[in-house]
Structure formats: structure tokens, C-alpha cells
Write a protein that holds these residues in place. Structure first.
Motif: not given
Length: 746
Positions: A126, A59-60, A57, A50, A54, A72
Motif C-alpha cells: 500500500l 483500511r488497516w 479510513q 500513515d 489508514i 476496519d
């Protein structure tokens, strides 16, 4: 755990875990096998999967705050999510089905364990989302995007603008003299061709960007050199040591294939290391020049910019400007400054068909079939070694190789139409280097130069030390066995150390520390082993670091920044500086360094390194020189990558242990000079495939198969890894049942 029903016929997926918690799956068809692989990967490593998803994408930072924002923004600007979705849509139907089955297994686990998620979810808000098939590609790409030449080109760009062309050329050394994996009678490729002109032409271009604030081994042995008469294939990938470990041990069997190996959590199949009934395969990083960086200025006002919101935990939302030139996405720098950097990467250029190789690899019946299976491979470029039950051993480069103008090889270049990849075609697979059953009876790869001839692969290969040492060891083995493979895995002799020590003995005489003569006498009689108990290894390592720091300070490149703050990272910059500074010393090019123009200057500098080393070791380790061992300095940290950024999760870090070796030894224990002598990279797995009897094969990882702290299988392989011992890699039905500890069905 249950039995499913398909078209009225009971479908059972049997999963047996051995004493190390490693799963051995038996399924009725390949899609069930991949579903089971997804379920088991989630059971062992869901939070890791996961987290990689992330990160891909962009979104870390939603989890770790501002410390994740830089990368990011980089991944958002790359449009990595869109690229993965598009590449997935163009995969072969059977490949899509594979990823869909894998995602089905992950989501089954997620549904079953919704109220028992890993502990990491307690430290952020998250929640996990359903796994989608394209996420498998995202996880794979995120593990490889920074393995190319981006940071090295940013580093050389800073170096050129700061120090000038002659220093850049000298720091690279003469790569044409390095050992190669295979030699051919084709015309020799001169990697330094046209270099002075390239550097001089681009020096002024790059000056404007500097003022902005801001390894692996593998070897294959033919049966003519083994005790059994059948091949052995062994090695160990080197990456940053982290928890959970990057690789996941797994075994799956169905009517179409029976395969065991080291997988990436989140990715189906065995892309890098494994074997089936007939053939074994392994890789080392090919070090390919897979990235170009372009200095954009005139085209920036023509870019159609879009904004994306980047959420940073505890700080709110920030806008990220995303756009592309004809050369690639703008990834570094502020377009408002009218100068920024765009990127071309083989993982972005064209369609990425890497995953289309995964099923054919599992079904390959020989070295030749295995190599045919990877003809569609794109990222990263690898040195593939294979061995089959017919007795063959083979080497082949796989991956997308694109030959560009010579200037592009070295540094960021002007964003002009002539620099674009638009009209360039990849090198045909059959033109990439390869050799089968060499007369020497063995093959070795160690991130070194693959061939003395074309095509152009890279400038940035590892030095020859590990390759030459493994070759030395294999030459002494006329009847190699599996235990010999373990001994090679554990070898800590440095073939680079003699040159450095010789420079000290030859040039240093103006030291003032009372123990300096003792230090030099000790190094003169040293066996060059970077063992934990070695006093000489500790002194050698600190002197190396002191010399590199001195070179960085004299050249004014200790904290480079190119295009934007933090690029390249301080860690990457310090590692590249260390390599380059040692080349200047070994090649006697120190006269290019300000203040080291004469032999007397060099004497003063090296003598100062000796004095500083002795003083530092006294302060760190005390006055008893008998306790100044490499093991006391060289400690292996295995950071849990969320616990490093969130204090409440700090207890998730595994314990710290001593570690032998360095970056030049077969048993890797690389350091990042920025962080001192702590081991930052090492063998993230070791393996040896015995084609005489698969059940005699062995493997080990630094921690365990599980990424769940306290599970019992999170650290149960650690002691064997520290001792350089291999654990049984059981493969036959009989072997699996004899080692079975638990059994269940999906």
C-alpha cells in the motif's frame, strides 16, 4: 532543504536539532511554523502517521490481513472518514490554514523522500498517498475513539445479562466515597441514584445479545510551596506502550508564539502538553461517559443500508453493511439477525470544533486565557492543569459533556426515541468543574472523580490510589524543586495493596503449600512498593490475578461477548474483570459469587490462590525464592504495531526491559491479566515545567523522538526513561543554540 520565496521576499525556516534529535524551529510566520511541524513530523514519524490515517479510513486489513478486519468494519460503519471531512469543512478559516500548512510540510517531505521511505513499506504493497488537511482530524480521532465508555458498557451489559443486577452494582463499588480533584458547596451528585431500578428494568432486554458466538497523572504546585517561589507543573500520560511512541517532542517559534511540547504525529500544535512564553498546560484523561450504546431491533428494517467493500490482505474483498438509526450508526452485530447495536459518541454528535482551540492555546498568556481557548474543545474530555508566569495554577474540565438519562450511564439501552441525543445540549463550559489557586497550594489529577457535585461526567473513574499517593507526597514538600518532581514520577508505593493483603491475612488459612506461611509473613511485613527487586510485589501480583481468574470462572464471565464476537475485546474484558473482582473482595461482597457464599468458602478460595501462586512461581522462576522478583515477571514490551502482525517485520520490535510499578502506583506499569504480568501500559512521556526558568524544565519519552529503527534517535531516551530521569527541555534561544547538533533550512 532550501529557501523558499514568498512575494519576492526570501522566506527561511530554520530547524535546529539538539543532541536528542528534537527539532527546534524558527519561522517568519505561523503558517511556516506549522509547515515545518508537518515536515519534521513526517521526517521522524511518517509511517506512524500513515498507519493511523489508514486505520481511520478502515483500511488497516489491507496491510495486516484479517487481524485488522474487525476494527476496519467498525470504523467504516461509523463513517469516520465522512465525519472528519465534514468537521474539517466547518473549522474556522485560520484553523483550516493551519492544517493546510501542516499538510504542505508533510507532502514536501514525501516528495523529497519518495525513494527513501521507511522500512515498513517493504512489508506491504500500500503506497503512501498525499496528506490532506482533514487527515489531521482523522489521526486525532483514531487515537481517542476507544478511550471512552464503549467497552465498559458492553462489559456491564454482558455482566447484567449473565449475573444479574446485584452483581453489577456490587462490582462498581461506592463511587460516592472516592477522592475528588476539587470539592464544591453545590448539591452533591449521587452517582448510584436509581441504580437498582435501572438494572432490573434492562436485564431482560440484554439477555438476547449474550448468546452470539463469538490512566495518567498530573500535578501543579503553587509558588508558595516551591523553592523558587514560582509554580511547577508536572505529570505523565499513561497509554499502551508501543513503538513508535504516541507523542512527538517538538519546538516552534514565530512572531505570534513560541511553544514547545508533546505533539501527536499527524496533528498540528500541542493539544495535550506544552508551554509558551507565559503559560504551561497538561492534561489527564477525564474518563468521561462520552458514548451510549443502543440495542436496535424494531428500527433496523427502516435503515437505508449501503455496502462498502472491505479489502483483507490475502483473503479478498468483503461487504460491510453501513447504516444509521436516529440514534447513530449501527456498528456492532448483524442486522440480518434483527438485533444489533448502534452508537452515539460525542466525537460524532454535532460539529467537532476541537482543532479550533489549537492556535489560541499557543497564543494564550495566562491560565485564564488558556482555559478560554479550550472552551470549544470536544474530544476527549480532559482534566486540564495549567500554570502561568503570573504565579497562578488552575484546574478545568474541557470537552463536550452531555447529560443523559440515568440508564444510559450504565449499560446498552433500548433503541427508543427517549434514548436519543437529538434534543440534548452539551453542558455549558462555565458549568464544568474548575478551580484556581486552591488554598492547599497544589492540584492533582489522576483520572479520578473531578468533583463531588454535578454535572454528571462519568461512572468509570480510576480509583483514588494514585491521586491519594501524589497528594501525600506533595504534602511533605514545603519547598518543592524539579528533582522532587522526578522522585514523584518514580514512586512505586501501592495504596491499594494493603486492603488486598489484609484480606489474605484475615481470611486465608486452609492453604496446603509448605511455603504458604512464609508468603503470608512476607506480605505482612511488606512496604507495599512495587519495585523491580521486590519478591513480595511479585507474589502479590500473581495472587491478584489468580483471584480475578477465579471470580471470572465462578461467574461464567471469563470470555464475555456482547452483540458480536470480540466485543468487548478479551484484553479489555480481563482488565475490567480484574478491577471488579478486587472491589468485591475489598468491599466484602464475595457472597454474591457462586461458591463463595460463606467465610469458609472465601477461605478455601483465597488459600487456593496462595497455593496456585507459589506453584506457578516455582515453575516459572525456580525454587530459589530470593530470585522471585517483580522485575523478572513484569517485563515491558514495546510492540511495533505492524511487526506484531507481520512476521517479516518482527525485528522492528524494540528490546524488552524490566519495569516497576503497576496500575495503582504513580509510576505506572499496568498489566492486562489476559496477558499475565507483562507491562502493557506505562508513562508514554514524563515532563516537568519550571515557570521560574523554562530552560530548567525537563521531559523524556520511552524510546526517542524518531520512529525509524536504527536512526540513532529511536531508542536514545530509553535509559533515562527507565531511570525516571528527565532530559533538558531547552527553550530559550541561548539554550537551543548551546545544544544544537545540526542545522538546516526549509
Amino acid at each position: 532543504m532550501r529557501c523558499g520565496v514568498g512575494q519576492g521576499v526570501p522566506v527561511t525556516i530554520a530547524i535546529r536539532r539538539d543532541r536528542w534529535g528534537i527539532s527546534h524551529v524558527e519561522a517568519l510566520d505561523r503558517l511556516d511554523a506549522f509547515e515545518a511541524q508537518g515536515w519534521v513530523a513526517a521526517d521522524d514519524r511518517f509511517w506512524q502517521m500513515d498507519a493511523d490515517r489508514i486505520k481511520a479510513q478502515g483500511r488497516w486489513a489491507e496491510i495486516v490481513g484479517s487481524k485488522g478486519a474487525k476494527e476496519d468494519a467498525f470504523f467504516r460503519r461509523m463513517r469516520l472518514t465522512n465525519k472528519c471531512k465534514n468537521d474539517w469543512s466547518l473549522l474556522a478559516p485560520e484553523t483550516k490554514q493551519m492544517t493546510e500548512a501542516y499538510a504542505k510540510g508533510v507532502n514536501r517531505w514525501l516528495k523529497e523522500q519518495a525513494d527513501q521511505l521507511p522500512e515498513e513499506y517493504q512489508y506491504h504493497d500500500l503506497p503512501p498517498e498525499s496528506w490532506e488537511p482533514w487527515h489531521c482530524l482523522a489521526v486525532y480521532k483514531i487515537r481517542h475513539v476507544f478511550m471512552g465508555t464503549l467497552h465498559r458498557k458492553l462489559w456491564r451489559g454482558h455482566l447484567l445479562a449473565t449475573c444479574g443486577p446485584e452483581v453489577v452494582e456490587a462490582m462498581q463499588g461506592n463511587m460516592n466515597d472516592d477522592s475528588v480533584i476539587a470539592s464544591f458547596d453545590n448539591p452533591t451528585l449521587d452517582l448510584l441514584s436509581g441504580l437498582p431500578e435501572v438494572l432490573k428494568a434492562n436485564s431482560e432486554l440484554l439477555e438476547a445479545l449474550v448468546d452470539i458466538d463469538g490512566g495518567s497523572n498530573s500535578w501543579a504546585i503553587h509558588g508558595s510551596r516551591t523553592s523558587s517561589g514560582m509554580p511547577l507543573l508536572a505529570g505523565d500520560p499513561h497509554r499502551g506502550i508501543e513503538f513508535p511512541n504516541v507523542y512527538h517532542q517538538f519546538h516552534m517559534k514565530c512572531p505570534e508564539f513560541n511553544a514547545i511540547g508533546l505533539a501527536f504525529p499527524g496533528v498540528p500544535g500541542f493539544p495535550h502538553f506544552g508551554h509558551n512564553d507565559d503559560v504551561a498546560w497538561c492534561i489527564t484523561h477525564g474518563m468521561a461517559d462520552d458514548t451510549d450504546v443502543f440495542v436496535e431491533s424494531t428500527d433496523l428494517d427502516q435503515v437505508e443500508w449501503e455496502t462498502e467493500l472491505l479489502t483483507v490482505r490475502g483473503e479478498g474483498d468483503y461487504e460491510v453493511y453501513c447504516g444509521s438509526t436516529e440514534r447513530g450508526p449501527v456498528v456492532i452485530g448483524d442486522p440480518a439477525e434483527n438485533m444489533a447495536l448502534s452508537l452515539a459518541w460525542t466525537g460524532l454528535a454535532g460539529t467537532d470544533t476541537t482543532f479550533d482551540a489549537l492556535i489560541p492555546m499557543l497564543k494564550a498568556s495566562s491560565c485564564k486565557k488558556l482555559e478560554d481557548a479550550v472552551a470549544c474543545w470536544v474530544i476527549p474530555v480532559n482534566n486540564v492543569l495549567s500554570a502561568d508566569t503570573q504565579g497562578h495554577i488552575s484546574f478545568k474540565i474541557r470537552g463536550r459533556v452531555i447529560e443523559r438519562p440515568e440508564a444510559n450511564r450504565w449499560i446498552p439501552v433500548a433503541g427508543e426515541p427517549a434514548s436519543s441525543w437529538t434534543d440534548l445540549e452539551p453542558v455549558a463550559f462555565d458549568q464544568l468543574p474548575g478551580v484556581t489557586d486552591p488554598p492547599e497550594g497544589y492540584l492533582v489529577t489522576a483520572n479520578n472523580r473531578p468533583s463531588n457535585s454535578g454535572p454528571y461526567i462519568s461512572l468509570d473513574f480510576a480509583g483514588s490510589a494514585r491521586f491519594d499517593r501524589i497528594s501525600q507526597l506533595l504534602e511533605t514538600l514545603p519547598a518543592a524543586s524539579l528533582s522532587d518532581m522526578e522522585r514523584i514520577h518514580g514512586d512505586v508505593v501501592s495504596l491499594r495493596a494493603p486492603d488486598i493483603v489484609d484480606s489474605l491475612l484475615t481470611h486465608a488459612s486452609k492453604f496446603t503449600h509448605p511455603w504458604a506461611e512464609w508468603l503470608l509473613n512476607s506480605l505482612a511485613n511488606w512496604n507495599n512498593e512495587m519495585s523491580e527487586s521486590s519478591i513480595e510485589a511479585a507474589m502479590y501480583a500473581v495472587i491478584r490475578r489468580r483471584w480475578c481468574e477465579s471470580v471470572g470462572e465462578r461467574l461464567g464471565i471469563s470470555a464475555p461477548s456482547f452483540g458480536a464476537p470480540g466485543w468487548p475485546s478479551a484484553e479489555d474484558a480481563s482488565r475490567m474483570l480484574a478491577d471488579a473482582a478486587l472491589v468485591l473482595l475489598s468491599d466484602h461482597r464475595h457472597t454474591l459469587i457462586p461458591g463463595l457464599e460463606t467465610e469458609e468458602d472465601l477461605d478455601h478460595a483465597l488459600s487456593a490462590c496462595i497455593d496456585e501462586t507459589l506453584t506457578e512461581l516455582q515453575l516459572r522462576l525456580g525454587d530459589d525464592r530470593e530470585t522471585w522478583t517483580w522485575g523478572r515477571l513484569h517485563r515491558m514490551f514495546s510492540p511495533h504495531f505492524m511487526a506484531s502482525l507481520i512476521q517479516e517485520a518482527h525485528h522492528l520490535h524494540p528490546p524488552v526491559d524490566t519495569c516497576p510499578g503497576d496500575s495503582d502506583t504513580v509510576r505506572c506499569g499496568s498489566v492486562i491479566p489476559e496477558r499475565g504480568e507483562r507491562a502493557s501500559a506505562a508513562s508514554v512521556a514524563r515532563y516537568a515545567f519550571d515557570l521560574d526558568d523554562w530552560d530548567k524544565s525537563g521531559w523524556v519519552v520511552p524510546h526517542g523522538v524518531s520512529g525509524v529503527r536504527g536512526s540513532g534517535h529511536d531508542l536514545d531516551q530509553r535509559q533515562a526513561w527507565l531511570e525516571c530521569a528527565l532530559l533538558p527541555m531547552v527553550f530559550s534561544d541561548k539554550g537551543v543554540r548551546e545544544t544544537e547538533v545540526s542545522y538546516f533550512e526549509l
